[in-house]
Design an enzyme around this catalytic site. Structure first.
Site, mmCIF file in Angstrom:
data_model
loop_
_atom_site.group_PDB
_atom_site.id
_atom_site.type_symbol
_atom_site.label_atom_id
_atom_site.label_comp_id
_atom_site.label_asym_id
_atom_site.label_seq_id
_atom_site.Cartn_x
_atom_site.Cartn_y
_atom_site.Cartn_z
ATOM 1 N N ASP A 299 6.966 -7.820 7.297
ATOM 2 C CA ASP A 299 6.133 -7.803 8.508
ATOM 3 C C ASP A 299 5.072 -8.902 8.406
ATOM 4 O O ASP A 299 4.359 -9.181 9.367
ATOM 5 C CB ASP A 299 5.516 -6.421 8.749
ATOM 6 C CG ASP A 299 4.573 -5.997 7.650
ATOM 7 O OD1 ASP A 299 4.510 -6.668 6.602
ATOM 8 O OD2 ASP A 299 3.888 -4.965 7.833
ATOM 9 N N SER A 300 5.017 -9.578 7.248
ATOM 10 C CA SER A 300 4.165 -10.751 7.114
ATOM 11 C C SER A 300 4.661 -11.889 8.009
ATOM 12 O O SER A 300 3.976 -12.906 8.152
ATOM 13 C CB SER A 300 4.098 -11.220 5.652
ATOM 14 O OG SER A 300 5.397 -11.351 5.109
ATOM 15 N N ASP B 106 11.515 -4.916 6.872
ATOM 16 C CA ASP B 106 10.199 -4.283 6.707
ATOM 17 C C ASP B 106 9.829 -3.546 7.993
ATOM 18 O O ASP B 106 9.748 -4.168 9.063
ATOM 19 C CB ASP B 106 9.182 -5.401 6.432
ATOM 20 C CG ASP B 106 8.009 -4.934 5.609
ATOM 21 O OD1 ASP B 106 7.996 -3.769 5.166
ATOM 22 O OD2 ASP B 106 7.107 -5.768 5.381
ATOM 23 N N LYS C 98 11.963 -1.278 4.057
ATOM 24 C CA LYS C 98 10.741 -1.046 3.286
ATOM 25 C C LYS C 98 9.704 -0.415 4.206
ATOM 26 O O LYS C 98 9.624 -0.759 5.384
ATOM 27 C CB LYS C 98 10.204 -2.361 2.716
ATOM 28 C CG LYS C 98 8.903 -2.181 1.926
ATOM 29 C CD LYS C 98 8.504 -3.426 1.171
ATOM 30 C CE LYS C 98 7.713 -4.431 1.951
ATOM 31 N NZ LYS C 98 6.458 -3.946 2.547
ATOM 32 N N GLU D 285 5.441 1.213 4.079
ATOM 33 C CA GLU D 285 4.204 1.273 3.303
ATOM 34 C C GLU D 285 3.704 2.713 3.216
ATOM 35 O O GLU D 285 3.683 3.428 4.224
ATOM 36 C CB GLU D 285 3.125 0.391 3.957
ATOM 37 C CG GLU D 285 3.491 -1.080 3.933
ATOM 38 C CD GLU D 285 2.380 -1.993 4.440
ATOM 39 O OE1 GLU D 285 1.258 -1.502 4.705
ATOM 40 O OE2 GLU D 285 2.643 -3.201 4.567
ATOM 41 N N GLU E 288 1.276 -3.552 -4.752
ATOM 42 C CA GLU E 288 0.499 -4.736 -4.382
ATOM 43 C C GLU E 288 -0.952 -4.579 -4.841
ATOM 44 O O GLU E 288 -1.595 -3.556 -4.572
ATOM 45 C CB GLU E 288 0.556 -4.947 -2.851
ATOM 46 C CG GLU E 288 -0.221 -6.171 -2.400
ATOM 47 C CD GLU E 288 0.152 -6.653 -0.992
ATOM 48 O OE1 GLU E 288 1.121 -6.139 -0.396
ATOM 49 O OE2 GLU E 288 -0.542 -7.563 -0.503
HETATM 50 O O1 KIV Z 1 5.501 -8.276 4.461
HETATM 51 C C1 KIV Z 1 5.452 -8.739 3.315
HETATM 52 O O2 KIV Z 1 5.533 -9.955 3.090
HETATM 53 C C2 KIV Z 1 5.299 -7.807 2.207
HETATM 54 C C3 KIV Z 1 5.207 -8.395 0.839
HETATM 55 C C4 KIV Z 1 3.865 -8.915 0.606
HETATM 56 C C5 KIV Z 1 5.606 -7.413 -0.198
HETATM 57 O O3 KIV Z 1 5.212 -6.651 2.408
#
Ligand code: KIV
Length: 276
Positions: A57-58, A96, A126, A128, A194
């Site tokens: 999600d980055s 994500d 993934k 959180e 993290e």
């Molecule tokens: O979205 C992302 O890039 C992440 C990584 C920093 C693990 O969650």
């Protein structure tokens, strides 16, 4: 040729799967993970032997230009996930789940995760959160979706956590350990940690059967992950301390763009070789 032909996993393996990561942990071998949000970087990272590609999600910050990961939507991430999953031959592609797309209930989480698998072609998702996300993880795993958890500093909760800061110092270490155990118990196959102190991450890595993946969590994790634009220098400006810069892609691109601009303006490009 079978998928489990040789170890360590070289060119003979077809697809990295959760079982391979488990076996690598058992053998004490480390693996690498990078973010990727498009076809061409996915091909390069796959060819380099990176085991796991995260369509993070980055992308919110690194592709779409937002200042945090909060605004990115499922509809924005799914096409990026499809581009990455369609490009790789070997790497596991993890989609994500963005903020607000799974926290409301296990059912909401399952339906979102299923979209990443069906429409994005992800091999896993993934999310959180630790203990509080155990019901979501259980529901997804029951429904056939491999889940990677993400604990410690969780960027989607940046406002609740009071900004970017190391999690799990001192007495808070116990909470991180309980989160890690809870996501393992719920059925996650791996957990990203993290900005967790190295000694805490090392203890968790020893205690868990599932793989740990560090980002600012020291060298004892089973795997490491970085955002590629940080690691390879496409992004400029201040970097978190845990980022090591392996290349300066921004300078290469900047020089190339300047050379192109100058040749266009001087009339040097296109020359005879580039003209029909
Ligand atoms: O979205 C992302 O890039 C992440 C990584 C920093 C693990 O969650």
């Amino acid at each position: 040729m079978s998928e489990e032909t040789t170890a360590p996993y070289g060119p003979t393996i077809k697809r990295v799967r959760t079982a391979h990561l488990r076996e690598m942990k058992e053998r004490g071998e480390r693996f690498s993970m990078l973010t990727s949000y498009d076809m061409l970087t996915a091909q390069v990272f796959d060819e380099a032997g990176i085991e796991v590609l995260l369509v993070g999600d980055s992308a919110s910050n690194n592709v779409l230009g937002n200042t945090t990961s909060l605004p990115v939507t499922v509809d924005e991430l799914i096409p990026l996930t499809r581009a990455v999953s369609g490009a790789v031959q070997r790497a596991m592609v993890v989609g994500d789940l963005p903020f607000g797309s799974y926290q409301a209930s296990p059912e909401q989480g399952y339906l979102t995760a299923a979209r990443f698998m069906k429409e994005g072609g992800a091999h896993a998702v993934k999310l959180e959160g630790g203990i509080e996300m155990a019901p979501q993880i259980e529901r997804m795993v029951k429904g056939g979706i491999p889940v990677m958890a993400h604990i410690g500093f969780t960027p989607q909760s940046e406002h609740a956590l009071g900004g970017y800061r190391v999690q799990g110092r001192g007495d808070a270490a116990e909470r991180i350990l309980r989160d890690a155990e809870a996501v393992q118990e719920a059925g996650a196959f791996a957990v990203v940690m993290e900005m967790v102190p190295g000694d805490v991450a090392a203890e968790i890595t020893r205690k868990l059967q599932i793989s740990t993946i560090g980002i600012g969590a020291g060298k004892e994790c089973d795997g490491q992950v970085l955002v590629w634009q940080d690691a390879f220098g496409l992004r400029s400006g201040r970097m978190p301390r845990f980022v090591k810069q392996y290349a300066d892609v921004r300078s290469v691109l900047l020089d190339a763009a300047r050379a192109y601009d100058s040749e266009v303006k001087s009339g040097e490009f296109p020359g005879r070789d580039h003209t029909f």
